[in-house]
Design a protein around this motif. Sequence first.
Motif: not given
Length: 408
Positions: A44-48, A148-151, A212-217
């Motif tokens: 956590s914090g690394e991507t930021n 793939l975008g955040r999350g 993430q939305i895409r994961s639910v899709e």
Amino acid sequence: MNIVVQKFGGTSVRNLECQRQVMQKVLRPYREGNKVIVVLSAMSGETNRLLALADEWSDTPDAAEVDSMVSTGEQVSCALFAMLLKQQGVKARSVLGFQAPIQTDCAHGKARIVSIDETKLVDMLKEYDILVVAGFQGCGDDMRITTLGRGGSDTSAVALAAAIDADVCEIYTDVPGVFTTDPNMCSDARKMDRVAYDEMLEMASMGAKVLQIRSVEFAKKYNVTVHVRSTFTDELGTIVTKEDETMEAVLVSGIAYDKDQAQITLVHVQDKPGVSAQIFSPLAEEQVLVDMIVQSPSKDGKTDMTFTIPRADMKQTIKTLEKLQYEIGFEELNSNPNVSKVSIIGVGMRNHSGVAARAFQALADENVNILMISTSEIKVTCLIDDKYTELAVRTLHKAFHLEDGEPL
Ligand code: ADP
Ligand code: ASP
Ligand code: MG
């Protein structure tokens, strides 16, 4: 061979102690004789931290290089975790996106998974018992690393589960499941046992970042059951699955919020055919996600056009539209970065009227002004001043009695 897919988020892998706890979760199915694919996020914090570096180095960081850099967060956590497993005598290895391979399009920073050829992974699983796959990253057909975008690690995990035809994808995180609203914002939030794909899609797209939305899709499209649960306890979490009748009995299932919004108004736009296309096509080309759009009634051939966008895209949107001011023919552009969206969501809304009215009344009773409204079959969204976000979330949570979970 039976393969279990588990994903652990940034807080779950943030240090050695947490990774040891993760290891206990991973070793359980392994000891039961399963092969395991573990998908990890960056600590956590690394991507930021990495994204901030790119901004420090360049005003307009090259998107492909940003991906090449920011994807290292997952590379580090996976390699470290594989070391832990090997130390326990487990046959394990780390696998990067291009090695899996997770094939994506070339939209750096928001790439979409196009295919996963599972044969390589299945081959690797003949030699190894646990594969530690880097989430969030893939590979374009130009052989460059994409993200793939955040999350996005959620999406990596569900896509992998779909590719190998796993029945369940376990998403381990820092909360014990999907709640009626963000438990870190509202202490009355209640964990849901089950949530329908469509509700989860709306919750995710309206800001509930637990998935993430895409994961639910992906989960919905390939019928993967997703089990969202805690890394740090053993309790059962929330099953994200197909809708059934019992879910419809509940009017409102959850409240989501998104504070990263901005509102743009083009004042006195010429009201003529094609003007909306002139405004929104250039924004679409820049992949700006325009959400709520309201056009005011026309007066003397002029109208005002108001819409919302992600706050991160505000500067770019203003720049693009100001360049087109003459062509579009608006008089003034106003922007407001201090807005947030609050949404009530529930498949039960389909068959009930009065839900929106009840939400508006509850907000009115707390003097929260609604700036814009949008609705879908299973959702009502209000745009409000962002300083009232917490108040609005708690008020709506109470107004629909979400804390006690009784169908209304
Ligand atoms: P991870 O690093 O494990 O991927 P995230 O930070 O991406 O975790 O997502 C988990 C967070 O999502 C929680 O800590 C919580 O604050 C937030 N969240 C927002 N809405 C919800 C909700 N309805 N249910 C559970 N968590 C939520
Ligand atoms: N590390 C990435 C992020 O912080 C991806 C993820 O955690 O899912 O967004
Ligand atoms: Mg996440």
